[in-house]
Write a protein that holds these residues in place. Structure first.
Motif, PDB file in Angstrom:
ATOM      1  N   ALA A 145      32.839  73.554  12.559  1.00  0.00           N
ATOM      2  CA  ALA A 145      31.632  72.936  13.186  1.00  0.00           C
ATOM      3  C   ALA A 145      31.826  72.417  14.415  1.00  0.00           C
ATOM      4  CB  ALA A 145      31.055  71.900  11.898  1.00  0.00           C
ATOM      5  N   TYR A 146      30.633  72.674  15.215  1.00  0.00           N
ATOM      6  CA  TYR A 146      30.728  72.101  16.834  1.00  0.00           C
ATOM      7  C   TYR A 146      30.318  70.762  16.511  1.00  0.00           C
ATOM      8  CZ  TYR A 146      28.531  71.079  21.184  1.00  0.00           C
ATOM      9  OH  TYR A 146      28.322  70.583  22.266  1.00  0.00           O
ATOM     10  N   ILE A 147      30.826  69.786  17.387  1.00  0.00           N
ATOM     11  CA  ILE A 147      30.652  68.411  17.468  1.00  0.00           C
ATOM     12  C   ILE A 147      30.254  67.934  18.816  1.00  0.00           C
ATOM     13  CG2 ILE A 147      32.092  66.106  17.038  1.00  0.00           C
ATOM     14  CD1 ILE A 147      32.116  68.062  14.709  1.00  0.00           C
ATOM     15  N   PRO A 184      32.236  67.738  24.367  1.00  0.00           N
ATOM     16  CA  PRO A 184      32.086  68.522  23.091  1.00  0.00           C
ATOM     17  C   PRO A 184      33.448  68.880  22.555  1.00  0.00           C
ATOM     18  CG  PRO A 184      30.751  69.251  24.578  1.00  0.00           C
ATOM     19  CD  PRO A 184      31.576  68.224  25.442  1.00  0.00           C
ATOM     20  N   THR A 185      33.550  69.111  21.225  1.00  0.00           N
ATOM     21  CA  THR A 185      34.665  69.759  20.666  1.00  0.00           C
ATOM     22  C   THR A 185      34.420  70.481  19.293  1.00  0.00           C
ATOM     23  OG1 THR A 185      37.064  69.411  19.853  1.00  0.00           O
ATOM     24  CG2 THR A 185      35.221  67.836  18.987  1.00  0.00           C
ATOM     25  N   TRP A 186      35.392  71.033  18.549  1.00  0.00           N
ATOM     26  CA  TRP A 186      35.142  71.951  17.593  1.00  0.00           C
ATOM     27  C   TRP A 186      35.970  71.170  16.373  1.00  0.00           C
ATOM     28  CZ3 TRP A 186      31.428  75.461  18.605  1.00  0.00           C
ATOM     29  CH2 TRP A 186      30.949  76.319  17.526  1.00  0.00           C
ATOM     30  N   ASN A 187      35.644  71.172  15.413  1.00  0.00           N
ATOM     31  CA  ASN A 187      36.498  70.957  14.106  1.00  0.00           C
ATOM     32  C   ASN A 187      36.586  72.062  13.272  1.00  0.00           C
ATOM     33  OD1 ASN A 187      36.829  68.087  14.879  1.00  0.00           O
ATOM     34  ND2 ASN A 187      35.318  67.505  12.832  1.00  0.00           N
ATOM     35  N   TYR A 188      37.824  72.313  12.646  1.00  0.00           N
ATOM     36  CA  TYR A 188      37.884  73.639  11.828  1.00  0.00           C
ATOM     37  C   TYR A 188      39.246  73.431  11.130  1.00  0.00           C
ATOM     38  CZ  TYR A 188      41.061  74.413  15.806  1.00  0.00           C
ATOM     39  OH  TYR A 188      42.067  74.321  16.928  1.00  0.00           O
ATOM     40  N   PRO A 224      25.004  74.836   5.976  1.00  0.00           N
ATOM     41  CA  PRO A 224      25.991  74.334   5.106  1.00  0.00           C
ATOM     42  C   PRO A 224      27.165  74.386   5.523  1.00  0.00           C
ATOM     43  CG  PRO A 224      24.467  76.162   4.328  1.00  0.00           C
ATOM     44  CD  PRO A 224      24.137  76.126   5.902  1.00  0.00           C
ATOM     45  N   SER A 225      27.896  75.021   6.452  1.00  0.00           N
ATOM     46  CA  SER A 225      29.127  74.903   6.885  1.00  0.00           C
ATOM     47  C   SER A 225      29.213  73.573   7.657  1.00  0.00           C
ATOM     48  CB  SER A 225      29.595  75.811   7.792  1.00  0.00           C
ATOM     49  OG  SER A 225      28.678  76.106   9.069  1.00  0.00           O
ATOM     50  N   ASP A 226      28.402  72.925   8.119  1.00  0.00           N
ATOM     51  CA  ASP A 226      28.435  71.520   9.071  1.00  0.00           C
ATOM     52  C   ASP A 226      28.628  70.537   7.827  1.00  0.00           C
ATOM     53  OD1 ASP A 226      28.070  72.924  11.436  1.00  0.00           O
ATOM     54  OD2 ASP A 226      26.043  72.251  11.908  1.00  0.00           O
TER      55      ASP A 226
END
Length: 211
Positions: A82-84, A100-104, A196-198
């Motif tokens: 998900a994009y943060i 910004p960052t990305w969680n994964y 849903p993925s978020d």
């Protein structure tokens, strides 16, 4: 895979759960002509070896299996992501020093690859993969539902893949390096998303429970 200590996942159960959750992996080999990648459904036979053995199949017409592999192959399993947005961080209002960052979640599995064309071994792999993805359906389809001659003809058009995993890396980047307030805001923001993925990622962000 670059993995800072905050994001390293060394838990075997967690890593295997990620592999099981991913329907389509990326299978990568290095060749004299450069890297070659094929998206493939793979399953991990956990009872074989220290880290398990990956199995799958690819089209016989796919040149990847004919090209000599330089060193180990790599299978990439990408979990929820998900994009943060920095707009969620309390620090945005306080200092503005946010980005910004990305969680994964990701797992990289390495090992020597063997390709095979034996019909019995191929059929076993196809049956395992089919059962894995059909078992939760109300009326699961089985390979045996199709005429044997039809299945045998299709088996001649594929090549099996066996990759004993000799090294495995797990990464779980879920804002562990952020403050309690930031993580709570991230989880709240993701939970309100229509994706849903978020919302799935929201449930994985570690949030300290209020006492």
């Amino acid at each position: 895979m670059y993995t800072p200590p905050d994001f390293r996942d060394d838990d075997k159960d967690s890593i295997r759960a990620t592999i099981r959750s991913v329907g389509l992996a990326s299978f990568v080999t290095a060749t004299p002509d450069g890297p070659v990648t094929t998206p493939l459904p793979l399953f991990l036979e956990e009872t074989e070896g220290e880290h398990g053995v990956l199995y799958g199949h690819l089209a016989r017409a796919n040149p990847q299996w004919r090209q000599p592999s330089l060193g180990d192959a790599l299978a990439i399993f990408s979990g929820p992501d998900a994009y943060i947005t920095p707009a969620w961080y309390p620090a945005k209002k306080e200092t503005g020093k946010v980005v910004p960052t990305w969680n994964y979640i990701a797992v990289h599995a390495y090992g020597p690859v063997e390709f095979f064309t034996d019909t019995d071994r191929l059929l076993a792999v196809v049956q395992r993969l089919t059962d894995r993805h059909e078992r939760d359906r109300a009326t699961p389809w089985a390979v045996s539902d199709a005429p044997p001659d039809f299945i045998n003809a299709l088996l001649r058009g594929i090549v099996g893949l066996r990759m004993p995993v000799t090294r495995i890396e797990g990464k779980r980047k879920m804002s562990q390096n952020k403050s309690d307030a930031d993580r709570a805001a991230i989880a709240a923001g993701l939970s309100a998303s229509n994706r849903p993925s978020d919302r799935q990622v929201a449930s994985l962000v570690p949030v300290r429970k209020q006492s």
